[in-house]
Design an enzyme around this catalytic site. Sequence first.
Site, PDB file in Angstrom:
ATOM      1  N   LYS A  22       0.842  -1.207   0.000  1.00  0.00           N
ATOM      2  CA  LYS A  22       0.000   0.000   0.000  1.00  0.00           C
ATOM      3  C   LYS A  22       0.877   1.257   0.000  1.00  0.00           C
ATOM      4  CE  LYS A  22      -1.481   1.657   4.096  1.00  0.00           C
ATOM      5  NZ  LYS A  22      -1.149   3.065   4.320  1.00  0.00           N
ATOM      6  N   ASN A  23       1.919   1.256   0.838  1.00  0.00           N
ATOM      7  CA  ASN A  23       2.728   2.465   0.979  1.00  0.00           C
ATOM      8  C   ASN A  23       3.619   2.740  -0.233  1.00  0.00           C
ATOM      9  OD1 ASN A  23       1.538   2.926   3.397  1.00  0.00           O
ATOM     10  ND2 ASN A  23       3.351   2.518   4.661  1.00  0.00           N
ATOM     11  N   CYS A 120      -4.200  13.024  14.383  1.00  0.00           N
ATOM     12  CA  CYS A 120      -4.256  11.622  13.973  1.00  0.00           C
ATOM     13  C   CYS A 120      -4.147  10.773  15.219  1.00  0.00           C
ATOM     14  CB  CYS A 120      -3.082  11.374  13.031  1.00  0.00           C
ATOM     15  SG  CYS A 120      -2.729   9.670  12.679  1.00  0.00           S
ATOM     16  N   ARG A 125       1.624  14.332  13.486  1.00  0.00           N
ATOM     17  CA  ARG A 125       1.887  14.120  12.064  1.00  0.00           C
ATOM     18  C   ARG A 125       1.701  15.366  11.192  1.00  0.00           C
ATOM     19  NH1 ARG A 125      -0.260   8.256  10.311  1.00  0.00           N
ATOM     20  NH2 ARG A 125       1.429   8.463   8.815  1.00  0.00           N
ATOM     21  N   ASP A 308       5.652   0.479  11.909  1.00  0.00           N
ATOM     22  CA  ASP A 308       4.433  -0.189  11.431  1.00  0.00           C
ATOM     23  C   ASP A 308       4.363  -1.664  11.840  1.00  0.00           C
ATOM     24  OD1 ASP A 308       3.511   2.127  10.325  1.00  0.00           O
ATOM     25  OD2 ASP A 308       3.866   1.578   8.237  1.00  0.00           O
ATOM     26  N   ARG A 400      -8.128  -0.452   5.561  1.00  0.00           N
ATOM     27  CA  ARG A 400      -7.350   0.600   4.888  1.00  0.00           C
ATOM     28  C   ARG A 400      -6.076   0.036   4.288  1.00  0.00           C
ATOM     29  NH1 ARG A 400      -5.245   4.806   8.397  1.00  0.00           N
ATOM     30  NH2 ARG A 400      -4.099   5.026   6.477  1.00  0.00           N
TER      31      ARG A 400
HETATM   32  C1  UD1 Z   1       4.868   6.792   6.411  1.00  0.00           C
HETATM   33  C2  UD1 Z   1       4.024   5.561   6.208  1.00  0.00           C
HETATM   34  C3  UD1 Z   1       3.523   5.048   7.557  1.00  0.00           C
HETATM   35  C4  UD1 Z   1       4.687   4.853   8.518  1.00  0.00           C
HETATM   36  C5  UD1 Z   1       5.565   6.100   8.593  1.00  0.00           C
HETATM   37  C6  UD1 Z   1       6.828   5.879   9.389  1.00  0.00           C
HETATM   38  C7  UD1 Z   1       3.069   5.925   4.017  1.00  0.00           C
HETATM   39  C8  UD1 Z   1       1.860   6.222   3.211  1.00  0.00           C
HETATM   40  N1  UD1 Z   1       2.911   5.901   5.358  1.00  0.00           N
HETATM   41  O1  UD1 Z   1       4.027   7.795   6.979  1.00  0.00           O
HETATM   42  O2  UD1 Z   1       2.849   3.814   7.333  1.00  0.00           O
HETATM   43  O3  UD1 Z   1       4.192   4.575   9.808  1.00  0.00           O
HETATM   44  O4  UD1 Z   1       5.951   6.504   7.266  1.00  0.00           O
HETATM   45  O5  UD1 Z   1       7.553   4.821   8.884  1.00  0.00           O
HETATM   46  O6  UD1 Z   1       4.132   5.675   3.486  1.00  0.00           O
HETATM   47  N2  UD1 Z   1       7.078  14.621  10.471  1.00  0.00           N
HETATM   48  C9  UD1 Z   1       7.161  15.969  10.743  1.00  0.00           C
HETATM   49  N3  UD1 Z   1       6.930  16.854   9.707  1.00  0.00           N
HETATM   50  C10 UD1 Z   1       6.638  16.452   8.438  1.00  0.00           C
HETATM   51  C11 UD1 Z   1       6.562  15.063   8.180  1.00  0.00           C
HETATM   52  C12 UD1 Z   1       6.792  14.171   9.209  1.00  0.00           C
HETATM   53  O7  UD1 Z   1       7.420  16.365  11.868  1.00  0.00           O
HETATM   54  O8  UD1 Z   1       6.449  17.300   7.560  1.00  0.00           O
HETATM   55  C13 UD1 Z   1       7.294  13.640  11.567  1.00  0.00           C
HETATM   56  C14 UD1 Z   1       6.051  12.782  11.865  1.00  0.00           C
HETATM   57  O9  UD1 Z   1       5.160  13.441  12.745  1.00  0.00           O
HETATM   58  C15 UD1 Z   1       6.667  11.542  12.470  1.00  0.00           C
HETATM   59  C16 UD1 Z   1       8.001  11.411  11.701  1.00  0.00           C
HETATM   60  O10 UD1 Z   1       8.259  12.688  11.136  1.00  0.00           O
HETATM   61  O11 UD1 Z   1       6.945  11.748  13.823  1.00  0.00           O
HETATM   62  C17 UD1 Z   1       7.972  10.394  10.590  1.00  0.00           C
HETATM   63  O12 UD1 Z   1       6.827  10.596   9.793  1.00  0.00           O
HETATM   64  P1  UD1 Z   1       6.770  10.256   8.250  1.00  0.00           P
HETATM   65  O13 UD1 Z   1       7.952   9.416   7.868  1.00  0.00           O
HETATM   66  O14 UD1 Z   1       6.541  11.497   7.485  1.00  0.00           O
HETATM   67  O15 UD1 Z   1       5.454   9.367   8.169  1.00  0.00           O
HETATM   68  P2  UD1 Z   1       4.489   9.316   6.955  1.00  0.00           P
HETATM   69  O16 UD1 Z   1       5.263   9.569   5.716  1.00  0.00           O
HETATM   70  O17 UD1 Z   1       3.279  10.129   7.248  1.00  0.00           O
END
Ligand code: UD1
Length: 434
Positions: A22-23, A120, A125, A308, A400
């Site tokens: 999915k990701n 969330c 996030r 995850d 999902r």
């Molecule tokens: C992706 C995965 C999710 C997984 C996560 C971490 C997808 C669709 N989802 O989510 O399944 O759990 O990676 O492996 O691929 N952060 C910030 N600012 C930002 C972006 C992120 O502070 O602009 C923080 C987040 O709050 C979190 C950390 O960075 O604490 C990692 O998040 P991120 O890697 O961005 O997760 P997702 O990409 O949303």
Amino acid sequence: MDKFVIRGGNPLLGTIRVSGAKNAALPAMAAAILTDEPIILENIPQVRDIETTRKLLAAMGAEVELGYGRAQHRTTICCRSLTSPEASYELVKQMRASSLVLGPLVARCGRARVSLPGGCAIGARPIDLHVKGLERLGATITQEHGYIEASADRLRGAEIVFDKITVTGTEDLLMAATLADGETMLQNCAREPEVADLADLLNKMGARIEGAGTSTIRIKGVSRLRGAKHRIIPDRIEAGTFVIAGALTGGDLNVVGCDPSHLTVVLQKLAEVGVRTASAGDSVRVIGDGALKSADIDTEEYPGFPTDMQAQYMALVTQADGASMVTENIFENRFMHAQELVRMGANIKIEGHRAIVKGKTPLSAAAVLASDLRASASLVLAALVADGETIIDRVYHIDRGYEHIEEKLRGVGAQIRRIGEIFPKKAVPTAVRA
Ligand code: UD1
């Protein structure tokens, strides 16, 4: 709202097939925005987030065809004309990964309007790093009425160092930079296999990307991208969940259609817990014949232990002898499953971002509530070994990201069925009754 009813106690035996990731599928679908030619994606999982992305793209004016019958895991997306480069709150609140369209929309259409995701279940996030990166690429960004509005005549290549490693942030900027003028260097990137898979697709579309899958990615911008055909990589989290299911139930399970090289750290940790696995080609066989012993994990960015898989691992170590410390380093509130596991008989204490699980405790069936995608998977795992019939509510979370999980598990001997919500009989007003 559907529920799962699971009767525990059966060992899982036989072969279980892993679906596409999915990701990896979500960013691949967003990448279709970057070209006016068709993108054909294979090995797309049939999960709700894919349907949400279909709606998201269709609302912009894209033609999205999800395959049927034998072609059911194929989707063709053509973004010939994108009349409305927007992601509405209605869709973004259902799936945070909707923010993946921000970069591609600005790059292709010169403007984008994307709802901010809001809170969330597993943490704040934010998407500030996506926004900061796009600004570095020359986009003008404003925020109003809960929406981010971005515009740029043409993005310009730049050097961007992520303050924090972000998976979708890396993917968003990677896509945006493919159509920028000049060279972009992204540093402190996420190294997840899903990022490398996206870069593979983008390179097939004519992008010039080097280094995806490492922490430094170089992108030479091109003026246009073309159509391409691409097969999505297998879902490593679904595979890991099935391996734990085999181990927990004392089964003998062949998890096929996966990429064991994406599971190295998970399999190493499971070996420490006493789980016997053997990888060959695209499969992992798990033989759950030994006693389990405690081991600590720390969630980390890839190639570390994935956040995850944390909830599923916690379910596993409730059945291991000794105390296991589970440290969650990626999200601040990702222990919602722990209290539900405790209701089933687990001994878990939470201290900040650490959980201490003391095992082995017998699990007994209970009515439990799924709070997020991976939390629901951990409850399914616990239910498979619990004494009695567990009812898991809010399984829309699991839908999902897991394709027909109840059918797959039933195929290897689990007693699991889905039930729709039974509404109480409509009350008859007293006057009528009389
Ligand atoms: C992706 C995965 C999710 C997984 C996560 C971490 C997808 C669709 N989802 O989510 O399944 O759990 O990676 O492996 O691929 N952060 C910030 N600012 C930002 C972006 C992120 O502070 O602009 C923080 C987040 O709050 C979190 C950390 O960075 O604490 C990692 O998040 P991120 O890697 O961005 O997760 P997702 O990409 O949303």
